[in-house]
Design a protein around this motif. Structure first.
Motif, PDB file in Angstrom:
ATOM      1  N   VAL A 351       9.243 -11.508  -2.405  1.00  0.00           N
ATOM      2  CA  VAL A 351      10.211 -10.411  -1.463  1.00  0.00           C
ATOM      3  C   VAL A 351      10.336 -10.798  -0.320  1.00  0.00           C
ATOM      4  O   VAL A 351       9.555 -11.318   0.331  1.00  0.00           O
ATOM      5  N   SER A 352      11.646 -10.966   0.081  1.00  0.00           N
ATOM      6  CA  SER A 352      12.314 -11.190   1.308  1.00  0.00           C
ATOM      7  C   SER A 352      13.052 -10.336   1.849  1.00  0.00           C
ATOM      8  O   SER A 352      13.628 -10.448   3.195  1.00  0.00           O
ATOM      9  N   ARG A 353      13.359  -9.223   1.327  1.00  0.00           N
ATOM     10  CA  ARG A 353      14.405  -7.986   1.857  1.00  0.00           C
ATOM     11  C   ARG A 353      13.712  -6.646   1.515  1.00  0.00           C
ATOM     12  O   ARG A 353      13.003  -6.808   0.140  1.00  0.00           O
ATOM     13  N   ALA A 354      14.006  -5.662   2.036  1.00  0.00           N
ATOM     14  CA  ALA A 354      13.615  -4.316   1.957  1.00  0.00           C
ATOM     15  C   ALA A 354      14.387  -3.294   2.305  1.00  0.00           C
ATOM     16  O   ALA A 354      15.055  -3.373   3.427  1.00  0.00           O
ATOM     17  N   SER A 355      14.382  -2.215   1.589  1.00  0.00           N
ATOM     18  CA  SER A 355      15.397  -1.218   2.102  1.00  0.00           C
ATOM     19  C   SER A 355      14.645  -0.270   3.194  1.00  0.00           C
ATOM     20  O   SER A 355      13.674   0.056   3.395  1.00  0.00           O
ATOM     21  N   LEU A 356      15.767  -0.025   4.129  1.00  0.00           N
ATOM     22  CA  LEU A 356      15.601   0.917   5.567  1.00  0.00           C
ATOM     23  C   LEU A 356      16.231   2.148   5.299  1.00  0.00           C
ATOM     24  O   LEU A 356      16.118   2.941   6.186  1.00  0.00           O
ATOM     25  N   LYS A 372       4.783  -5.976  12.182  1.00  0.00           N
ATOM     26  CA  LYS A 372       4.061  -6.065  10.961  1.00  0.00           C
ATOM     27  C   LYS A 372       4.321  -4.836  10.293  1.00  0.00           C
ATOM     28  O   LYS A 372       4.104  -3.670  10.707  1.00  0.00           O
ATOM     29  N   VAL A 373       4.687  -4.882   9.045  1.00  0.00           N
ATOM     30  CA  VAL A 373       4.957  -3.829   8.168  1.00  0.00           C
ATOM     31  C   VAL A 373       4.235  -3.886   6.813  1.00  0.00           C
ATOM     32  O   VAL A 373       4.032  -4.907   6.418  1.00  0.00           O
ATOM     33  N   THR A 374       4.044  -2.519   6.253  1.00  0.00           N
ATOM     34  CA  THR A 374       3.557  -2.759   4.984  1.00  0.00           C
ATOM     35  C   THR A 374       4.661  -2.224   3.896  1.00  0.00           C
ATOM     36  O   THR A 374       5.575  -1.307   4.053  1.00  0.00           O
ATOM     37  N   ILE A 375       4.900  -3.048   2.896  1.00  0.00           N
ATOM     38  CA  ILE A 375       5.862  -2.973   1.907  1.00  0.00           C
ATOM     39  C   ILE A 375       5.448  -2.751   0.369  1.00  0.00           C
ATOM     40  O   ILE A 375       4.390  -3.144   0.241  1.00  0.00           O
ATOM     41  N   LYS A 376       6.093  -2.048  -0.397  1.00  0.00           N
ATOM     42  CA  LYS A 376       5.807  -1.957  -1.679  1.00  0.00           C
ATOM     43  C   LYS A 376       7.067  -1.764  -2.628  1.00  0.00           C
ATOM     44  O   LYS A 376       8.071  -1.599  -1.924  1.00  0.00           O
ATOM     45  N   LYS A 377       6.976  -1.958  -3.836  1.00  0.00           N
ATOM     46  CA  LYS A 377       8.226  -1.861  -4.699  1.00  0.00           C
ATOM     47  C   LYS A 377       7.912  -0.665  -5.377  1.00  0.00           C
ATOM     48  O   LYS A 377       7.126  -0.125  -6.288  1.00  0.00           O
ATOM     49  N   LYS A 384      10.521  -1.556  -0.553  1.00  0.00           N
ATOM     50  CA  LYS A 384      10.709  -0.651   0.738  1.00  0.00           C
ATOM     51  C   LYS A 384       9.609  -0.722   1.637  1.00  0.00           C
ATOM     52  O   LYS A 384       8.460  -0.893   1.292  1.00  0.00           O
ATOM     53  N   VAL A 385      10.047  -0.231   2.984  1.00  0.00           N
ATOM     54  CA  VAL A 385       8.917  -0.559   3.993  1.00  0.00           C
ATOM     55  C   VAL A 385       8.371   0.987   4.106  1.00  0.00           C
ATOM     56  O   VAL A 385       9.165   1.903   4.285  1.00  0.00           O
ATOM     57  N   VAL A 386       7.055   1.005   3.955  1.00  0.00           N
ATOM     58  CA  VAL A 386       6.611   2.256   3.679  1.00  0.00           C
ATOM     59  C   VAL A 386       5.644   2.785   5.198  1.00  0.00           C
ATOM     60  O   VAL A 386       5.126   3.735   5.156  1.00  0.00           O
ATOM     61  N   ASN A 387       5.289   1.808   5.985  1.00  0.00           N
ATOM     62  CA  ASN A 387       4.568   1.851   7.078  1.00  0.00           C
ATOM     63  C   ASN A 387       4.649   0.780   7.947  1.00  0.00           C
ATOM     64  O   ASN A 387       4.819  -0.348   7.867  1.00  0.00           O
TER      65      ASN A 387
END
Length: 671
Positions: A351-356, A372-377, A384-387
């Motif tokens: 993963v190199s992109r995530a929804s905001l 620094k962010v936490t991401i999940k699918k 998506k960025v969750v934290n």
């Protein structure tokens, strides 16, 4: 070696049967009876005989497994029974909600069957008299692609069944973990891009035009359902799985039956950790009502069966760095921020992109560039960025602000009352036009093969299209001038565009991109109003009276068709020959009154003198019939030509009405 042809034919038959038996032992039963060297020697012997005496080669010959000549393109296949997707449940509470809906629908407590949700590609396989004749992808659920040649290379798919039955079986083609790792090692050694996960690798393999490539990928398949069968004795899903196993299909061993939802939940949750031990990837557990008559009673929604759901495993979460925020403009003008990340592996995918989503979410989560962010699918699909890990900030992070002007066309951006989205409201914005073209060509809309994002961008950049109507005015010379567009590709694209002129109205309505109108609403509108002219005349009040069309959607539809530019576009499409009438499965009332075939399930068999099989099927469907391949207890009419054979015998046994060709021809002439 025998020299007379009779003996040679017998020898070919013997070798074919022996090798198919050995392959079944190895690939389906996991119980090899001879060594690889012995198998290869017998296969070479058979291939030599077939090369010298091709007239004796059988359709189920194991030499078919190596792949034939490359195809020029995949042909479309319309599914006789739609291949629907499943609804999802993400926790125990949602599984209990599913159980409650099922019990309410049945008035009783059902028995459930649970099986692994294989992470691969759904396929459907047709057999006539026990011989494999066609395999196809799911596609959009109604229309898939003929990938028969590639599916023949999967050794767990039988080319000939253990009994001479006519049947359609559905399953999941997948790439085992070992095959996936071996494939990526070879690609890496050759300097090729590796596949992100086994699902992508399996799908890419089966959509190769050269079957020899698919043959080298070592795919597998589990059968999981029967779509059509002459066997009327099957009463449950479990019986169906046992039946296809007896016919020679490979079925998954991790299938269990339960009589209450609490045991189902325990089973599902137990596989969250255990899935890593399987030799193939799974992304959940499928839960089905076992009894087939109960499945029929529960029925379907527009997209999924009410008698089944999929328990999706919790998404994996990882930490990475948000290096930038990129903006994109969609077909409705919404400006969407996307997080650009340091590449990281999540649930088997890089993963190199995530929804905001929007600016409000960025402010709520206090997202800064460099964090620094936490991401999940989400649902193992959309990252998506969750934290945001604010405690790890260095002080060099930067705030982000949404733009005052569109990043594509420079027009001023606005936020409409009651909306969180920032929009570009310039109707000439190139990004909106480009995204609209991509949507128009997409699978659930007009389904134009070969017209993906790259080609649309080229057409737009070369000023060849500025509206969807321009697609129908493209010329071959213009296309050939584009990068990576040869003579054959240009011809195929023009043919694909031409084919869509006959699409049903619902496909066109969805393709137009009317706000709030999804594919389901498009079909509802097309069925209700039948022609685009009638729909354009409808006011908000009449639209609201249609089931599932609410006030918001009705207002958007009415406003859309009141625009002069839209009416001009519709007229342009009409002039180019694009169909403006609903031609889907539900016929209009006048036809229902006149046709004896409307609403009937019809089977066509034997040789017809005045119709090809394809034309006969089309004629029956035009009169409101549903045409299937197998005679069952639900068949209403058998249209029998010369040499009708076993299907006529089966129809007579079941007391089904039988028409000769003259009766069928008279019915089509009268309508």
């Amino acid at each position: 070696m025998a020299t007379d042809e009779s003996s040679i034919k017998q020898q070919i038959n013997r070798l074919t049967d022996e090798l198919n038996g050995y392959a079944h032992d190895y690939y389906v039963l996991d119980d090899p009876k001879i060594s690889d060297a012995e198998y290869d020697q017998l296969l070479r012997e058979l291939r030599e005989l077939e090369d010298n005496y091709p007239q004796f080669k059988r359709a189920d010959s194991p030499t078919e497994r190596v792949g034939g000549e490359p195809l020029e393109q995949f042909q479309k296949v319309r599914h006789e029974r739609p291949m629907l997707s499943l609804s999802n449940a993400f926790d125990a509470g949602e599984l209990r909600d599913f159980d409650r809906r099922v019990r309410e629908g049945l008035g009783d407590s059902p028995e459930y069957v649970c099986e692994m949700k294989i992470d691969g590609l759904a396929v459907t396989l047709k057999y006539e008299d026990g011989v494999f004749v066609q395999g196809a992808t799911r596609g959009d659920g109604d229309v898939g692609e003929d990938i028969t040649a590639n599916l023949k290379t999967i050794r767990s798919i039988p080319l000939k069944l253990a009994a001479p039955v006519t049947i359609e079986v559905r399953g999941e083609a997948f790439m085992p973990k070992r095959s996936f790792h071996d494939l990526n090692k070879r690609r890496e050694a050759n300097g090729e891009q590796v596949f992100a996960n086994p699902r992508n690798a399996a799908a890419g393999s089966l959509r190769q035009l050269d079957p020899k490539i698919a043959a080298k990928r070592h795919l597998d398949m589990f059968a999981y359902a029967i779509a059509a069968t002459e066997n009327t004795a099957i009463q449950s899903h479990e019986e169906a799985i046992n039946y296809v196993s007896e016919l020679g299909f490979k079925t998954n061993e991790e299938i269990r039956r339960f009589d209450n939802i609490e045991d189902v939940i325990v089973f599902c949750e137990s596989w969250v950790e255990k899935r890593a031990d399987l030799p193939y990837e799974i992304d959940g557990v499928v839960i089905k009502v076992n009894n087939l008559s109960e499945q029929d009673k529960l029925g379907y929604t527009a997209k999924s069966p009410r008698w089944a759901t999929s328990f999706k495993f919790p998404a994996e979460e990882v930490i990475t760095t948000l290096t930038d925020i990129e903006l994109s403009v969609g077909r409705t003008g919404v400006i969407t921020p996307t997080a650009i990340l340091e590449p990281v592996s999540v649930a088997g995918t890089t993963v190199s992109r995530a929804s905001l989503h929007n600016e409000d979410l960025i402010r709520e989560q206090d997202v800064k560039i460099g964090d620094k962010v936490t991401i999940k699918k989400a649902g193992d699909i959309i990252p998506k960025v969750v934290n945001v890990l604010t405690g790890q900030r260095s002080g060099e992070e930067r705030d982000f602000y949404m733009p005052e002007h569109c990043p594509e066309c420079g027009a001023e951006t606005v936020r409409l009352d009651g909306e969180v989205a920032l929009r570009c409201v310039n109707p000439a914005c190139p990004a909106q036009i480009r995204e609209g073209l991509i949507h128009f060509a997409s699978r659930d809309a007009m389904n134009i093969d070969g017209l993906g994002e790259r080609v649309v961008t080229q057409l737009f950049e070369h000023n060849l299209v500025r509206s969807v109507a321009d697609l129908y005015r493209l010329e071959k010379a213009e296309l050939i001038a584009l990068e990576r567009m040869g003579d054959k590709s240009a011809s195929n694209l023009l043919e694909a565009i031409e084919t869509t002129k006959s699409n049903s109205l619902d496909k066109l309505l969805f393709g137009l991109g009317i706000r709030y109108v999804g594919s389901k609403a498009a079909r509802t509108l097309a069925e209700r109003f039948e022609t685009i002219d009638r729909l354009m005349e409808a006011g908000t009040e009449e639209l609201e009276a249609v089931d599932e069309i609410g006030e918001k959607m009705a207002s958007a539809i009415a406003a859309y068709f009141q625009q002069e530019s839209v009416r001009e576009l519709i007229e342009e499409l009409r002039q180019e020959g694009v169909n403006m009438t609903y031609t889907g499965p539900t016929s209009n009332q006048a036809q229902e009154a006149d046709s004896a075939l409307t609403g009937k399930t019809v089977v066509i068999t034997g040789t017809l003198q005045t119709y090809s099989r394809k034309d006969a099927k089309a004629a029956a469907e035009a009169l409101g019939a549903s045409v299937t391949s197998s005679v069952t207890g639900s068949t209403d009419i058998l249209i029998a030509g010369e040499k009708a054979g076993s299907k006529r015998d089966k129809a007579e046994e079941l007391g089904i009405e039988i028409w000769d060709e003259e009766t069928f021809r008279a019915e089509t002439a009268n309508n």
